[in-house]
Design an enzyme around this catalytic site. Structure first.
Site, short mmCIF file in Angstrom:
data_model
loop_
_atom_site.label_atom_id
_atom_site.label_comp_id
_atom_site.label_asym_id
_atom_site.label_seq_id
_atom_site.Cartn_x
_atom_site.Cartn_y
_atom_site.Cartn_z
CB SER A 139 -0.90 0.01 1.24
OG SER A 139 -1.60 1.25 1.35
CE1 TYR A 161 -4.10 -1.83 4.86
CE2 TYR A 161 -3.46 0.34 4.07
CZ TYR A 161 -3.84 -0.97 3.82
OH TYR A 161 -3.95 -1.40 2.52
CE LYS A 199 -12.13 -0.16 -0.33
NZ LYS A 199 -10.98 0.46 -1.02
#
Length: 336
Positions: A139, A161, A199
């Site tokens: 990411s 994250y 999402k």
């Protein structure tokens, strides 16, 4: 569009997180372009369980897989029995690892590390045991507030994250030194496109603005949104990168973006042009100044060189390709 010459006949492919946004698009890519490949989708699917921030723990949704004809397994990558089943009862040639706790605002650090890092190590061992090339989702969150362009090696994650994805990258580098399979981490930038609706609040602003406009609401933007820039990438270019990563020139961690930053104002202007609307924008103060990324732009030089990746969709092209799906989802899911 087909991105490799091989027909993948008799090849077996595992897609974790295969009922999610990117995973389901990968599943349909193989079904449509390589019908002789065997595709197995693993996903925990949504159960109503939420994180402490109120967002769903899993975004996997059966509707993303309607029309898919491969194997579908409901299971959590943290479950050792699920992984043992995959190890003993299948023989994979390629693994696409998209499963993760992907909510950047999640506070459950323990769950994030277990799911994104520890379970990934188990999957790497599975890949090595099967001699299966590994392609996994890293990411752009690994960069945090690093200056643009974002370059691999200049990471500064600002949340757990991003930290977990950097841990995955570091783990991958260790395995690259001592294994015969190829391992490729793809650092996705701001992805948008079909099958992202489930999402919910974490869907792209392109979809969210599109539905605001279709509802007749004035688009609400932060002040100076023409100066807030992101590298927005259409799902088809993400699929291209994944497929070309199946047999890379070299294992590694690669950025996947367009290499061009665009503004949130651009999103609204293009959407209004495509939808034939002229709703006035409303501008509100940005409450996140000081903790907000104002510019992201992927350095994709190594991605081009090692994967043969070349982005095909400027934002105008991506939104134009997406607009019919934005309307369909609005009519079938939002408006009802």
């Amino acid at each position: 569009m087909r991105y490799i010459n091989s027909d993948l006949k008799d090849k077996s492919i595992l897609i974790t997180g295969g009922a999610g946004f990117i995973g389901s698009n990968l599943a349909f890519y193989f079904q449509e372009n390589h019908p002789d490949a065997k595709v197995v989708v693993l996903d925990s699917f949504r159960s109503g369980q939420t994180l402490s921030n109120g967002n769903l723990k899993s975004f996997g949704h059966f509707k993303n897989l309607i029309g898919f004809r491969g194997d579908v397994i409901s299971g959590d990558i943290n479950d050792k029995d699920v992984l043992l089943n995959l190890e003993l009862n299948y023989k994979f040639d390629y693994i696409f690892h998209e499963a993760a706790i992907s909510d950047t605002t999640a506070q459950e650090q323990d769950l994030m590390i277990k799911t994104n890092v520890n379970a990934y190590k188990d999957l790497l061992e599975l890949a090595i045991g099967h001699n299966a090339n590994m392609v996994y989702a890293s990411s752009a969150a690994t960069y945090g507030n690093a200056a643009s362009p974002q370059i691999v090696g200049r990471e500064a994650p600002q949340n757990v994250y991003g930290f977990s994805k950097l841990c995955m990258d570091n783990l991958s580098r260790e395995y690259m030194q001592n294994s015969d399979i190829s391992i490729v981490g793809l650092r996705y930038f701001n992805v948008y496109g079909p099958r992202e609706y489930f999402k919910n609040r974490t869907a792209s602003m392109i979809l969210q603005f599109g539905h605001q406009i279709l509802f007749g609401k004035n688009p609400r933007l932060f002040e100076d949104s023409d100066k807030i820039l992101r590298d927005f990438i259409y799902i088809e270019d993400i699929i291209q990168a994944n497929i070309k990563a199946m047999n890379p020139k070299k294992s590694g961690i690669y950025n996947v973006g367009t290499g061009r930053a665009r503004s949130f104002q651009d999103i609204v202007d293009i959407l209004q042009r495509e939808l034939g609307t002229t709703l006035p924008c409303e501008y509100i103060p940005n409450p996140f100044i000081g903790s907000y990324q104002f510019h992201t732009e992927a350095d994709i030089a190594s991605t081009r060189e090692m994967l043969g990746y070349e982005p095909k969709f400027e934002m105008e092209d991506g939104i134009k390709a997406y607009i019919g799906e934005i309307k369909r989802v609005y009519e079938e899911e939002v408006k009802k």
